[in-house]
Design a protein around this motif. Sequence first.
Motif, mmCIF file in Angstrom:
data_model
loop_
_atom_site.group_PDB
_atom_site.id
_atom_site.type_symbol
_atom_site.label_atom_id
_atom_site.label_comp_id
_atom_site.label_asym_id
_atom_site.label_seq_id
_atom_site.Cartn_x
_atom_site.Cartn_y
_atom_site.Cartn_z
ATOM 1 N N HIS A 131 3.387 -0.279 -1.735
ATOM 2 C CA HIS A 131 3.551 0.640 -0.314
ATOM 3 C C HIS A 131 5.246 1.547 -0.130
ATOM 4 O O HIS A 131 4.788 2.718 1.310
ATOM 5 C CB HIS A 131 4.726 -0.737 0.238
ATOM 6 N N THR A 132 5.368 2.349 -0.959
ATOM 7 C CA THR A 132 6.248 3.420 -1.160
ATOM 8 C C THR A 132 4.676 4.706 -1.658
ATOM 9 O O THR A 132 5.299 6.072 -1.442
ATOM 10 C CB THR A 132 7.165 3.735 -1.878
ATOM 11 N N ASN A 133 4.207 4.132 -2.487
ATOM 12 C CA ASN A 133 2.974 5.225 -3.455
ATOM 13 C C ASN A 133 3.857 6.539 -4.384
ATOM 14 O O ASN A 133 3.597 7.294 -5.103
ATOM 15 C CB ASN A 133 2.482 6.166 -2.419
ATOM 16 N N GLU A 134 5.023 5.870 -4.853
ATOM 17 C CA GLU A 134 6.218 6.169 -5.694
ATOM 18 C C GLU A 134 5.518 5.787 -7.167
ATOM 19 O O GLU A 134 4.742 4.855 -7.766
ATOM 20 C CB GLU A 134 6.939 5.611 -5.950
ATOM 21 N N ILE A 148 4.240 11.380 -6.290
ATOM 22 C CA ILE A 148 3.977 10.021 -5.421
ATOM 23 C C ILE A 148 1.850 10.207 -5.545
ATOM 24 O O ILE A 148 1.985 11.295 -5.623
ATOM 25 C CB ILE A 148 4.180 10.974 -3.819
ATOM 26 N N SER A 204 9.587 9.625 -8.618
ATOM 27 C CA SER A 204 9.438 10.275 -7.211
ATOM 28 C C SER A 204 10.538 11.398 -6.971
ATOM 29 O O SER A 204 11.829 11.225 -7.234
ATOM 30 C CB SER A 204 8.952 9.340 -6.311
ATOM 31 N N HIS A 250 9.809 -4.486 -4.870
ATOM 32 C CA HIS A 250 8.831 -4.312 -4.464
ATOM 33 C C HIS A 250 7.744 -5.401 -3.774
ATOM 34 O O HIS A 250 8.546 -6.886 -3.014
ATOM 35 C CB HIS A 250 8.010 -4.323 -5.669
ATOM 36 N N ARG A 265 12.297 5.656 -11.399
ATOM 37 C CA ARG A 265 11.047 6.261 -10.374
ATOM 38 C C ARG A 265 11.351 7.961 -10.757
ATOM 39 O O ARG A 265 12.178 8.267 -11.386
ATOM 40 C CB ARG A 265 12.250 5.927 -9.236
#
Length: 351
Positions: free
Chosen positions: A109-112, A134, A127, A88, A125
Amino acid sequence: MADLPIETIFEILTRVPAKVVGRSKSVCKEWYALLSTRDFIRVHCSRSLVSSNQRVPLIDDLTCYVHPIIFQSYDYGPRSIVTLPLDHQNNDVSILSHLNGLLCVCLNHTNELLLWNPITTAFKRLSTPDSLGIYINNLDAVGLYADDADDYKVLHIKRRCDVYESYVYSRELNFWRNIPFLTRQEYLSPNFYWPPGTFCGGTLYFTLCECWVEGTNVVICFDINTKQFKEISFPPVPSTGFVQGVLVNVKNELHMFATTGWFKIAVDLWTLKEDYWIKVLSCPPIPPISLSLWGDITHYVTNGNWFVMTKLGKLFTIEMDTKPFEILYPVTWFRGYKGAVFVETVVSPSI
């Protein structure tokens, strides 16, 4: 304890703190197997859902602090540091929803989307390569719930290109499934704000408020058994100013703090009875809080006090003569941090 029957060990260890359970897994293979079973995790979780086990994780820049809550002084106890077990960036992790010790968070920063247990540090995770899982801030909504089979699930409502889509992630299946979402076309407007869902009595509830004076305000309900959406009315509050509804599950009854006003804000507490709202109480006489200072209702504690934190960090305490609620209301942002209120458990984000 080696000579005790396994049933007695089960009863003892389902009553100890989550961190003790984690350390106990290293005692022997038999204990590791026992403490990893679904029955143990389910019973331990049910016995952990008490006020004394509530904690507040506060994420500040690159660090997560976990505080116990001291009800006698209405404050946080000494903090402990929890290492964020994922890649992160600074000020990157947003807490969206929580249930039984699991947090649904987003990496900005990744929208995950991820499921994370801060106590065990385990995470999953959500995603996928085809862009499921997302999350887009200010467009999407998320709610975390558990079904009758003890499968933890995430409802993700997506607003994309003038179309609503909704998906449910299953921890058991590690899979996203599309769910038909029926709502009015005007709710696609970016003027409507979706807060995280609140799980209560087999239903996820979302307040949907139009960011406009005298705008439309409704409650969207998702039945976790039928997988059907429906709309119910908002409490009958004045529409002469901005309106915000904040939901909280109090002993498996849905309550709403409804704030209304323009330059001055009033707060009422409502409870839902068979799709109808009943007023519990109105804000007692206190100096009004100006709109420029207004923040969020950060806590509703067992002694019958509201804690209202403004944007500038000023704290208002509102005393009420009402029955005590064994609950704290979690907010996404307060005291300059990103935080929530959760209970320490050993519930895993993955199977």
